[in-house]
Design a protein around this motif. Sequence first.
Motif, PDB file in Angstrom:
ATOM      1  N   UNK A 238       0.621  -1.380  -0.131  1.00 34.46           N
ATOM      2  CA  UNK A 238       0.024   0.063  -0.026  1.00 34.46           C
ATOM      3  C   UNK A 238       0.771   1.188  -0.013  1.00 34.46           C
ATOM      4  N   UNK A 239       0.617   2.185  -1.014  1.00 34.78           N
ATOM      5  CA  UNK A 239       1.363   3.325  -1.195  1.00 34.78           C
ATOM      6  C   UNK A 239       0.356   4.488  -0.986  1.00 34.78           C
ATOM      7  N   UNK A 240       0.982   5.522  -0.392  1.00 36.89           N
ATOM      8  CA  UNK A 240      -0.102   6.732  -0.129  1.00 36.89           C
ATOM      9  C   UNK A 240       0.774   7.957  -0.051  1.00 36.89           C
ATOM     10  N   UNK A 241       0.385   9.199  -0.583  1.00 40.40           N
ATOM     11  CA  UNK A 241       0.915  10.337  -0.130  1.00 40.40           C
ATOM     12  C   UNK A 241       0.011  11.063   0.843  1.00 40.40           C
ATOM     13  N   UNK A 242       0.961  11.550   1.827  1.00 39.43           N
ATOM     14  CA  UNK A 242       0.155  12.264   2.867  1.00 39.43           C
ATOM     15  C   UNK A 242       0.597  13.636   3.270  1.00 39.43           C
ATOM     16  N   UNK A 243      -0.170  14.587   3.449  1.00 37.76           N
ATOM     17  CA  UNK A 243       0.278  15.970   3.765  1.00 37.76           C
ATOM     18  C   UNK A 243      -1.050  16.593   4.775  1.00 37.76           C
ATOM     19  N   UNK A 244      -0.769  16.598   5.869  1.00 38.67           N
ATOM     20  CA  UNK A 244      -1.953  16.733   6.956  1.00 38.67           C
ATOM     21  C   UNK A 244      -2.129  18.325   6.992  1.00 38.67           C
ATOM     22  N   UNK A 245      -1.519  19.092   6.257  1.00 41.42           N
ATOM     23  CA  UNK A 245      -1.722  20.361   6.528  1.00 41.42           C
ATOM     24  C   UNK A 245      -2.198  20.983   5.067  1.00 41.42           C
ATOM     25  N   UNK A 246      -1.859  20.370   3.886  1.00 38.21           N
ATOM     26  CA  UNK A 246      -2.131  20.713   2.598  1.00 38.21           C
ATOM     27  C   UNK A 246      -0.768  21.946   2.115  1.00 38.21           C
ATOM     28  N   UNK A 247      -0.209  22.185   2.979  1.00 34.74           N
ATOM     29  CA  UNK A 247       1.037  23.104   2.698  1.00 34.74           C
ATOM     30  C   UNK A 247       2.491  22.365   2.903  1.00 34.74           C
ATOM     31  N   UNK A 248       3.545  22.963   2.638  1.00 35.65           N
ATOM     32  CA  UNK A 248       4.897  22.158   2.752  1.00 35.65           C
ATOM     33  C   UNK A 248       5.265  21.125   2.200  1.00 35.65           C
ATOM     34  N   UNK A 249       5.849  20.256   2.892  1.00 37.65           N
ATOM     35  CA  UNK A 249       6.508  19.063   2.327  1.00 37.65           C
ATOM     36  C   UNK A 249       5.380  18.105   2.445  1.00 37.65           C
ATOM     37  N   UNK A 250       5.653  16.995   1.346  1.00 43.91           N
ATOM     38  CA  UNK A 250       4.689  15.933   1.109  1.00 43.91           C
ATOM     39  C   UNK A 250       5.486  14.524   1.592  1.00 43.91           C
ATOM     40  N   UNK A 251       4.408  13.843   2.439  1.00 43.61           N
ATOM     41  CA  UNK A 251       5.236  12.559   3.115  1.00 43.61           C
ATOM     42  C   UNK A 251       4.631  11.055   2.090  1.00 43.61           C
ATOM     43  N   UNK A 252       5.404  10.501   1.887  1.00 42.88           N
ATOM     44  CA  UNK A 252       5.162   9.262   0.931  1.00 42.88           C
ATOM     45  C   UNK A 252       5.581   7.919   1.821  1.00 42.88           C
ATOM     46  N   UNK A 253       4.497   7.136   1.977  1.00 42.25           N
ATOM     47  CA  UNK A 253       4.645   5.986   2.879  1.00 42.25           C
ATOM     48  C   UNK A 253       4.556   4.613   1.743  1.00 42.25           C
ATOM     49  N   UNK A 254       5.362   3.668   1.668  1.00 40.25           N
ATOM     50  CA  UNK A 254       5.071   2.589   0.977  1.00 40.25           C
ATOM     51  C   UNK A 254       5.168   1.180   1.762  1.00 40.25           C
ATOM     52  N   UNK A 255       4.097   0.912   2.133  1.00 42.97           N
ATOM     53  CA  UNK A 255       4.047  -0.327   3.192  1.00 42.97           C
ATOM     54  C   UNK A 255       3.897  -1.727   2.354  1.00 42.97           C
ATOM     55  N   UNK A 256       4.811  -2.532   2.764  1.00 47.59           N
ATOM     56  CA  UNK A 256       4.821  -3.835   2.135  1.00 47.59           C
ATOM     57  C   UNK A 256       5.037  -4.907   2.872  1.00 47.59           C
ATOM     58  N   UNK A 257       4.243  -5.933   2.772  1.00 49.57           N
ATOM     59  CA  UNK A 257       4.180  -7.103   3.624  1.00 49.57           C
ATOM     60  C   UNK A 257       6.030  -7.745   3.141  1.00 49.57           C
ATOM     61  N   UNK A 258       6.508  -7.747   4.560  1.00 49.17           N
ATOM     62  CA  UNK A 258       8.258  -8.131   4.277  1.00 49.17           C
ATOM     63  C   UNK A 258       8.373  -9.471   3.633  1.00 49.17           C
ATOM     64  N   UNK A 259       7.179 -10.516   3.757  1.00 49.39           N
ATOM     65  CA  UNK A 259       7.484 -11.705   3.331  1.00 49.39           C
ATOM     66  C   UNK A 259       6.975 -11.731   1.850  1.00 49.39           C
ATOM     67  N   UNK A 260       6.320 -10.854   1.399  1.00 46.56           N
ATOM     68  CA  UNK A 260       5.600 -11.240   0.021  1.00 46.56           C
ATOM     69  C   UNK A 260       5.569  -9.852  -0.915  1.00 46.56           C
ATOM     70  N   UNK A 261       5.858  -8.711  -0.408  1.00 48.55           N
ATOM     71  CA  UNK A 261       5.807  -7.465  -1.186  1.00 48.55           C
ATOM     72  C   UNK A 261       6.960  -6.859  -1.431  1.00 48.55           C
TER      73      UNK A 261
END
Length: 319
Positions: free
Chosen positions: A70-93
């Motif tokens: 699962x990958x998602x872009x996050x920005x709680x305030x709508x300004x400034x930096x963007x945060x990217x998360x890429x979660x993977x199942x360590x066994x399969x992803x």
Amino acid sequence: MTLPAGWTARRPTLDDVPAILKVVHAADTFAIGYPDFSAEDVAECLTAPYVDPAADSWLGLDPEGGVVAWAIVDNPTGVGREFVEVYVDPERGRELQAPLLDRQLARVAERAVERGLPALTVRCAVYEPEQEWRRTLLDAGFTLGKRYVRMSRSLADLPAGPPAPPAGVTVRPVRPDDEAELRTFHRIYDTAFRDTPDYEPRSYHVWRASLGDATDWDEWFVAEVDGEPAGVLQSSPQGIDQNEGFVKNLAVLPEHRRRGVGAALLQHAFARYAAKGRATAGLGVDLANPTAPLSLYRSVGLREVRAVDMYQLEVKAAG
């Protein structure tokens, strides 16, 4: 970067929350030793004000069609930096981590255009066990930006009630139904954090709306010096699954620092957590923040338990 042969990706919906949570729990357990997300957290990510799941998020599927990333872009305030998360199942992803990061960086380039900016800075978090993720970020051009430290202390040996604060200092719970009180809370928080490197100011109304229907107001405190508000402490429920009280923000006005205000606020919060049966108290420290010395936290019994590195990359606007 293309997906491996037989692997696919699609956009998530709220119906995918259980499958996403399973992936996040596997990723968190690998990174920090325990699950640190709830179904409500996943749903909030997918419905956040500055996130469009149809554009800002991907699910990665293995050849059998199972959700493994699962990958998602996050920005709680709508300004400034963007945060990217890429979660993977360590066994399969693992095979999907780099391709999904590539897609998210392309999306950030589009978001820069949408925001009328020439470029955006992206940040990604790396915990110590995530060495493969670290290499993936370095290969993509990321560099180390800063380090955060998670600190914790047991509440088992806490004395009954907080110690007496220094002379002239009083600490009390915030009054959540008092608009003027909340405006003062925000003013202190905003003023105190303006001399930190990454602070992104928000108006009172934006800040108040971000709190939603907070239910832990009795864990929020205001400190006064000679009757004048001088510092504030905001708790967060994010540690409840680990039976931990968590300090989200501690702020003391510059003219009142080094008078024991911060320690008094922390001690009152710890006492409240203990009274509720919490086993530990914790907080996160930005090591680049000059106003949050480790010595203060150590003086109230907190100790470092793990670190997370923030890697960053400047992404130019698309086109």
